[in-house]
Design a protein around this motif. Structure first.
Motif, PDB file in Angstrom:
ATOM      1  N   SER A 196      14.461  70.806 -15.878  1.00 44.67           N
ATOM      2  CA  SER A 196      15.786  71.394 -15.860  1.00 44.67           C
ATOM      3  C   SER A 196      16.278  71.684 -17.273  1.00 44.67           C
ATOM      4  O   SER A 196      15.817  71.094 -18.242  1.00 44.67           O
ATOM      5  CB  SER A 196      16.777  70.462 -15.152  1.00 44.67           C
ATOM      6  OG  SER A 196      16.437  70.319 -13.794  1.00 44.67           O
ATOM      7  N   ASP A 252      21.654  74.086 -16.229  1.00 40.42           N
ATOM      8  CA  ASP A 252      21.680  73.663 -14.824  1.00 40.42           C
ATOM      9  C   ASP A 252      22.827  72.706 -14.551  1.00 40.42           C
ATOM     10  O   ASP A 252      23.399  72.694 -13.458  1.00 40.42           O
ATOM     11  CB  ASP A 252      20.353  72.989 -14.444  1.00 40.42           C
ATOM     12  CG  ASP A 252      19.201  73.977 -14.413  1.00 40.42           C
ATOM     13  OD1 ASP A 252      19.448  75.157 -14.115  1.00 40.42           O
ATOM     14  OD2 ASP A 252      18.066  73.565 -14.697  1.00 40.42           O
ATOM     15  N   ALA A 298      26.383  72.267 -11.583  1.00 37.49           N
ATOM     16  CA  ALA A 298      25.942  71.285 -10.589  1.00 37.49           C
ATOM     17  C   ALA A 298      26.743  69.987 -10.694  1.00 37.49           C
ATOM     18  O   ALA A 298      27.233  69.629 -11.767  1.00 37.49           O
ATOM     19  CB  ALA A 298      24.454  70.987 -10.774  1.00 37.49           C
ATOM     20  N   LEU A 325      20.074  68.769  -7.890  1.00 34.24           N
ATOM     21  CA  LEU A 325      21.164  69.695  -8.188  1.00 34.24           C
ATOM     22  C   LEU A 325      22.103  69.889  -6.995  1.00 34.24           C
ATOM     23  O   LEU A 325      23.277  70.210  -7.172  1.00 34.24           O
ATOM     24  CB  LEU A 325      20.606  71.043  -8.631  1.00 34.24           C
ATOM     25  CG  LEU A 325      19.847  71.051  -9.961  1.00 34.24           C
ATOM     26  CD1 LEU A 325      19.216  72.409 -10.225  1.00 34.24           C
ATOM     27  CD2 LEU A 325      20.765  70.659 -11.107  1.00 34.24           C
TER      28      LEU A 325
END
Length: 311
Positions: free
Chosen positions: A216, A220, A224, A296
Motif C-alpha cells: 500500500s 491509500d 480509507a 482498506l
C-alpha cells in the motif's frame, strides 16, 4: 452427521516412564458443508475468474496453499456448482472428508492406491473427477491425462502461491506442454480472520511500515478508515477475541495465451516471477493485494493481513 478424524503421534517425554502422545482431533460436520462458492468469501474478480474456469467442459482446476487454508472446502463448493443428475462425478480421496449427494466418492486404502484408482475410474466414463492431492509425478501425470482427455478435473497441491504450482509440477517431471494445455486455472488460497463488526475500533495510528509491507501507499490511507481489534473482553459476538468468522482470499492464475507461451518456452526452469508478472498483467489479484483490499474496507486488521500473506 458428525464425523471425527483423529491423528495420534508418540512424542518424547522427560520422564522415561511416561508414554506421551500428541493428539489432533478434526471434527467434520456434513450438515455445514458449503455448497455455494460465494459463501467462501472470494473477492469479485477472483470469483468471476474461478467461475469461468469451472464452466469449461474439460481441463484442470488446481487449488493450492498450506494445510488449513480451506482448499478442500473450496473444492467441495466448486464441485457443487457443476454437479447435476446428468453429470457423472467421481472423487478419489484419502480420506473422504465431506460426503456429497450425487457424487461417487472413492476411499483409498492399502489395497487401492491413488494411482490404481485413477487408472480404474477411466473405465467408469466420468465427466468430472476430483483428485484429493497430486503428491508425485505418476499421480500428477494421470490427473493431467484426465484433464487432457475431456474430463473436468479438480485437485490440490501444496505450494505458497499460484505461479509456484507450475514450477512444482515441472520439478515433479511433468512435461511443460502437458502442464500448459491441461490446466484451466491455479487458485492459491488463504483464510483470513474478519474483525468483529460489533466491537472493532478505528486505528488512528496504523503502522505505516506494515502498510507499505503489503503493497500500500500513503495515498491509500487518505480515503480509507483502518480498523483494529477491540480490547473489549465483554463483547458477546466475538467473546472478546476481536474477530468473528473467516473468509478466503485468493490469487487466480488463468491459463491465458500469454501464460501458455511462457510455460511452453521454459527450458531448465520455470521462472515464477515472470509468470506472476504476466498473470498480474492479465488481471490476477495477488494474495497481498487481496488482503490489502480487506484492510482498506475495514474487514480485517493490518497485522492479520501481514500474518496471512507474509507479503
Amino acid at each position: 452427521m458428525l464425523r471425527v478424524r483423529v491423528s495420534v503421534l508418540p512424542i518424547a517425554s522427560a520422564k522415561q516412564e511416561v508414554h506421551a502422545e500428541s493428539i489432533v482431533i478434526r471434527v467434520l460436520d456434513d450438515r455445514k458443508v458449503l455448497t455455494d462458492l460465494r459463501q467462501i468469501g472470494l473477492l469479485e474478480d477472483a470469483y468471476a475468474r474461478f467461475q469461468e474456469a469451472i464452466r469449461q467442459p474439460h481441463g484442470m482446476i488446481i487449488l493450492t496453499g498450506p494445510t488449513g487454508s480451506g482448499k478442500s472446502t473450496t473444492l467441495v463448493a466448486a464441485l457443487h456448482q457443476v454437479v447435476t443428475p446428468k453429470v457423472n462425478v467421481l472423487t478419489v480421496e484419502d480420506p473422504v472428508e465431506y460426503l456429497m449427494r450425487g457424487v461417487r466418492q472413492i476411499k483409498l486404502s492399502h489395497k487401492l492406491t491413488l494411482e490404481g484408482a485413477l487408472r480404474a475410474i477411466l473405465q467408469h466414463d466420468p465427466d468430472v473427477v476430483m483428485v484429493g492431492e497430486m503428491r508425485d509425478q505418476e499421480t500428477a501425470e494421470l490427473a493431467i491425462k484426465l484433464a487432457n482427455t475431456g474430463h473436468l478435473t479438480f485437485t490440490t497441491l501444496h505450494t505458497n502461491d499460484a505461479p509456484s504450482a507450475v514450477s512444482r509440477l515441472y520439478k515433479m517431471g511433468v512435461e511443460p506442454f502437458l502442464i500448459a494445455y491441461a490446466i484451466n486455472i491455479v487458485v492459491a488460497q488463504r483464510l483470513i480472520r474478519k474483525l468483529c463488526v460489533s466491537c472493532r475500533v478505528i486505528d488512528s495510528e496504523p503502522d505505516l511500515d506494515q502498510f507499505r509491507h503489503i503493497g500500500s501507499s500513503d495515498e491509500d490511507l487518505a480515503d480509507a478508515t483502518i480498523y483494529k481489534a477491540s480490547s473489549d473482553d465483554k463483547c458477546k459476538k466475538c467473546k472478546g477475541t476481536g474477530y468473528k468468522g473467516r473468509r478466503a482470499i485468493a490469487e487466480t492464475m488463468l491459463f491465458t495465451d500469454k501464460i501458455l507461451s511462457l510455460i511452453m518456452a521454459s527450458d531448465e526452469i520455470v521462472d515464477e516471477d515472470i509468470l506472476r508478472k504476466a498473470a498480474v498483467e492479465d488481471g490476477m489479484t495477488t494474495l497481498p493485494d487481496a488482503a490489502r483490499q480487506l484492510v482498506l474496507t475495514g474487514e480485517t486488521r493490518l497485522e492479520e493481513a501481514v500474518r496471512v500473506t507474509g507479503s
